[in-house]
Design a protein around this motif. Structure first.
Motif, PDB file in Angstrom:
ATOM      1  N   TYR A 300       0.806  -1.213   0.000  1.00  0.00           N
ATOM      2  CA  TYR A 300       0.000   0.000   0.000  1.00  0.00           C
ATOM      3  C   TYR A 300       0.843   1.269   0.000  1.00  0.00           C
ATOM      4  O   TYR A 300       0.506   2.241  -0.662  1.00  0.00           O
ATOM      5  N   LYS A 301       1.925   1.259   0.761  1.00  0.00           N
ATOM      6  CA  LYS A 301       2.672   2.501   0.959  1.00  0.00           C
ATOM      7  C   LYS A 301       3.108   3.132  -0.362  1.00  0.00           C
ATOM      8  O   LYS A 301       2.940   4.330  -0.575  1.00  0.00           O
ATOM      9  N   SER A 302       3.689   2.314  -1.263  1.00  0.00           N
ATOM     10  CA  SER A 302       4.213   2.868  -2.515  1.00  0.00           C
ATOM     11  C   SER A 302       3.107   3.235  -3.490  1.00  0.00           C
ATOM     12  O   SER A 302       3.304   4.078  -4.377  1.00  0.00           O
ATOM     13  N   LYS A 303       1.919   2.599  -3.340  1.00  0.00           N
ATOM     14  CA  LYS A 303       0.827   2.850  -4.281  1.00  0.00           C
ATOM     15  C   LYS A 303      -0.135   3.932  -3.791  1.00  0.00           C
ATOM     16  O   LYS A 303      -0.848   4.540  -4.591  1.00  0.00           O
ATOM     17  N   LEU A 304      -0.148   4.152  -2.466  1.00  0.00           N
ATOM     18  CA  LEU A 304      -1.077   5.122  -1.907  1.00  0.00           C
ATOM     19  C   LEU A 304      -0.407   6.495  -1.812  1.00  0.00           C
ATOM     20  O   LEU A 304       0.033   6.920  -0.759  1.00  0.00           O
ATOM     21  N   GLN A 305      -0.298   7.139  -2.924  1.00  0.00           N
ATOM     22  CA  GLN A 305       0.348   8.451  -2.998  1.00  0.00           C
ATOM     23  C   GLN A 305      -0.383   9.335  -4.006  1.00  0.00           C
ATOM     24  O   GLN A 305      -0.813   8.875  -5.047  1.00  0.00           O
ATOM     25  N   ALA A 306      -0.477  10.588  -3.667  1.00  0.00           N
ATOM     26  CA  ALA A 306      -0.862  11.663  -4.585  1.00  0.00           C
ATOM     27  C   ALA A 306      -2.333  11.793  -4.909  1.00  0.00           C
ATOM     28  O   ALA A 306      -2.712  12.720  -5.628  1.00  0.00           O
ATOM     29  N   ALA A 307      -3.211  10.917  -4.419  1.00  0.00           N
ATOM     30  CA  ALA A 307      -4.632  11.073  -4.747  1.00  0.00           C
ATOM     31  C   ALA A 307      -5.381  11.897  -3.711  1.00  0.00           C
ATOM     32  O   ALA A 307      -6.515  12.287  -3.952  1.00  0.00           O
ATOM     33  N   GLY A 308      -4.771  12.162  -2.566  1.00  0.00           N
ATOM     34  CA  GLY A 308      -5.396  13.017  -1.566  1.00  0.00           C
ATOM     35  C   GLY A 308      -6.392  12.336  -0.672  1.00  0.00           C
ATOM     36  O   GLY A 308      -7.195  12.995  -0.018  1.00  0.00           O
ATOM     37  N   ILE A 309      -6.401  11.003  -0.610  1.00  0.00           N
ATOM     38  CA  ILE A 309      -7.254  10.307   0.351  1.00  0.00           C
ATOM     39  C   ILE A 309      -6.547  10.324   1.697  1.00  0.00           C
ATOM     40  O   ILE A 309      -5.368  10.017   1.790  1.00  0.00           O
ATOM     41  N   THR A 310      -7.261  10.693   2.739  1.00  0.00           N
ATOM     42  CA  THR A 310      -6.696  10.727   4.081  1.00  0.00           C
ATOM     43  C   THR A 310      -7.026   9.425   4.796  1.00  0.00           C
ATOM     44  O   THR A 310      -8.187   9.038   4.881  1.00  0.00           O
ATOM     45  N   VAL A 311      -6.006   8.743   5.292  1.00  0.00           N
ATOM     46  CA  VAL A 311      -6.175   7.488   6.022  1.00  0.00           C
ATOM     47  C   VAL A 311      -5.869   7.741   7.486  1.00  0.00           C
ATOM     48  O   VAL A 311      -4.773   8.188   7.824  1.00  0.00           O
ATOM     49  N   LEU A 312      -6.820   7.482   8.357  1.00  0.00           N
ATOM     50  CA  LEU A 312      -6.622   7.614   9.794  1.00  0.00           C
ATOM     51  C   LEU A 312      -6.440   6.221  10.389  1.00  0.00           C
ATOM     52  O   LEU A 312      -7.371   5.419  10.381  1.00  0.00           O
ATOM     53  N   ASP A 313      -5.248   5.929  10.869  1.00  0.00           N
ATOM     54  CA  ASP A 313      -4.960   4.620  11.456  1.00  0.00           C
ATOM     55  C   ASP A 313      -5.323   4.668  12.936  1.00  0.00           C
ATOM     56  O   ASP A 313      -4.637   5.317  13.730  1.00  0.00           O
ATOM     57  N   LEU A 314      -6.386   3.961  13.327  1.00  0.00           N
ATOM     58  CA  LEU A 314      -6.886   3.986  14.697  1.00  0.00           C
ATOM     59  C   LEU A 314      -6.509   2.730  15.470  1.00  0.00           C
ATOM     60  O   LEU A 314      -7.103   2.432  16.507  1.00  0.00           O
ATOM     61  N   THR A 315      -5.503   1.999  14.984  1.00  0.00           N
ATOM     62  CA  THR A 315      -5.146   0.728  15.608  1.00  0.00           C
ATOM     63  C   THR A 315      -4.888   0.877  17.099  1.00  0.00           C
ATOM     64  O   THR A 315      -5.281   0.023  17.901  1.00  0.00           O
TER      65      THR A 315
END
Length: 408
Positions: A300-315
């Motif tokens: 995910y890290k390398s592919k999840l770039q530049a689209a502006g989706i905000t991911v909140l990790d609540l683990t």
């Protein structure tokens, strides 16, 4: 390597444990929707008034209003919920007996069926700033479950919005997973038309769609249907919040692409210790669920770039939910973050959250330790999300529910 026969039997046998665990997180008594007498209304309580749209079949009973069965006709209801004082934020206080005591219980104080023209009048009379928050519940929800949970979220978030609930036909049974999933498909057009009606209303300036768990499938499918029919998602739908999304990552990637180039601002909450999604993943053939993805790791890290989706990790956020599946509503800090910021027309970024501190500091205030992923937001594109994590999750249901392992 194939599992042994005894291991398969242990997995099958632990299905009952899954059902018992999920049922243990159950809700309150039946028949709580009948409005309480006026003399019982508590002056110390607060009120949340919402418009409820549903594709459920009417029950004919004012104490329940709607069943878990499907209806081809959309029904609209004006509901006012009394919220008791001195309760802990993030909690729903179900009555232990009927009628409810509004000094300590959630209670319905008014309920009225509305026609479409009257619903538009209701919207105009309750809309002071043009902002609408639409909530879609998840799997295993009765009508009243979704009503009380949304009322709790709206109250605790203090968001200055018009609350609109869309509730789809769920049989509210852990054995009804497939029925519920098909009910979301059944409800796609009804929800799309609800969103279009809100967006077409002259008094509405922006709409936030917030969906939880299986409801995220309904939200994404309806937005996708809108984009395919109209060429784009309505520009008034400015924010989409997907809380603990029970979505296959490959399917979500396709849905995201088909929304077209002009999309709303997306925010996703994830939690790698979400046991409900661990079971869902097992049912779905061990394909990653979006709500369990780790945005700090590959693929995910390398592919999840530049689209502006905000991911909140609540683990690392801790709540009373033993399945770790409803943190978006049960953590007071996250409720205020999502409600006050996104539903008020603002967007989350990877710089500031508008609560005075960066997200990491907000989360740090609720737990003892936080990891790098939990201490920041991650802007990410979903268009190219694909593949599985390197380490598969356990395929033993008992292990999942004990929390002995999490998806990496």
């Amino acid at each position: 390597m194939a599992r042994s026969k005894s291991a398969r039997w242990r997995g099958a046998g632990s299905i009952s444990a899954v059902f018992l665990t999920l049922t243990a997180c159950g809700t309150g008594p039946e028949g709580v929707l009948a409005p309480i007498p006026a003399n019982l209304v508590s002056p110390a309580a607060s009120d949340v008034t919402m418009l409820v749209a549903t594709s459920r079949k009417p029950s004919g009973d004012p104490a329940t209003l709607f069943t878990g069965e499907r209806s081809p006709a959309l029904s609209l209801t004006d509901l006012t919920i009394s919220i008791p004082p001195n309760r802990a934020p993030g909690t729903v206080e179900w009555p232990k007996k009927l009628p409810p005591d509004p000094r300590k219980d959630f209670a319905v104080v008014a309920a009225k069926n509305l026609s479409i023209p009257k619903a538009h009048k209701w919207l105009h009379s309750h809309n002071s700033n043009g902002r609408v928050l639409v909530f879609v519940h998840g799997f295993n929800n009765r009508y009243e479950d979704s009503v009380f949970r949304f009322a709790q979220f709206v109250h605790d978030s203090r968001a200055k919005v018009v609350p609109v609930l869309f509730t789809w036909p769920s049989r509210a049974s852990v054995l009804g997973y497939n029925y519920d999933k098909e009910s979301t498909n059944f409800s796609r057009t009804a929800f799309e038309r609800t969103l279009k009606a809100l967006a077409d209303d002259r008094g509405v300036t922006d709409v936030t769609v917030m969906a939880h768990s299986m409801g995220t499938w309904l939200a994404m499918e309806s937005l996708r249907q809108m984009a395919l029919e109209d060429g784009r998602v309505s520009p008034k739908i400015r924010n989409v919040i997907l809380a603990s999304p029970d979505l296959d990552v490959d399917v979500f990637g396709r849905q995201w692409t088909e929304l077209g180039p002009k999309k709303p601002k997306f925010t996703i909450t994830v939690s790698r210790d979400d046991r409900a999604l661990a079971v869902s993943r097992l049912i779905a053939g061990n394909v990653d669920r979006v709500g369990q993805a780790d945005p700090s790791k590959e693929p995910y890290k390398s592919k999840l770039q530049a689209a502006g989706i905000t991911v909140l990790d609540l683990t690392d956020v801790k709540t009373a939910d033993r399945l770790n599946h409803s943190k978006f509503a049960e953590s007071p800090e996250i409720v205020q973050l999502l409600g006050a910021q996104l539903a008020s027309g603002q967007t989350l970024t990877d710089q500031r959250v508008g609560l005075g501190d960066e997200l990491g500091l907000v989360v740090a205030g609720t737990v003892d330790t936080i990891g790098n992923a939990a201490a920041s937001t991650v802007s990410a594109p979903i268009a190219a999300v694909e593949g599985n994590t390197n380490k598969p999750p356990p395929d033993d249901l008992e292990t999942i529910l004990k929390g002995d392992a999490t998806t990496q």
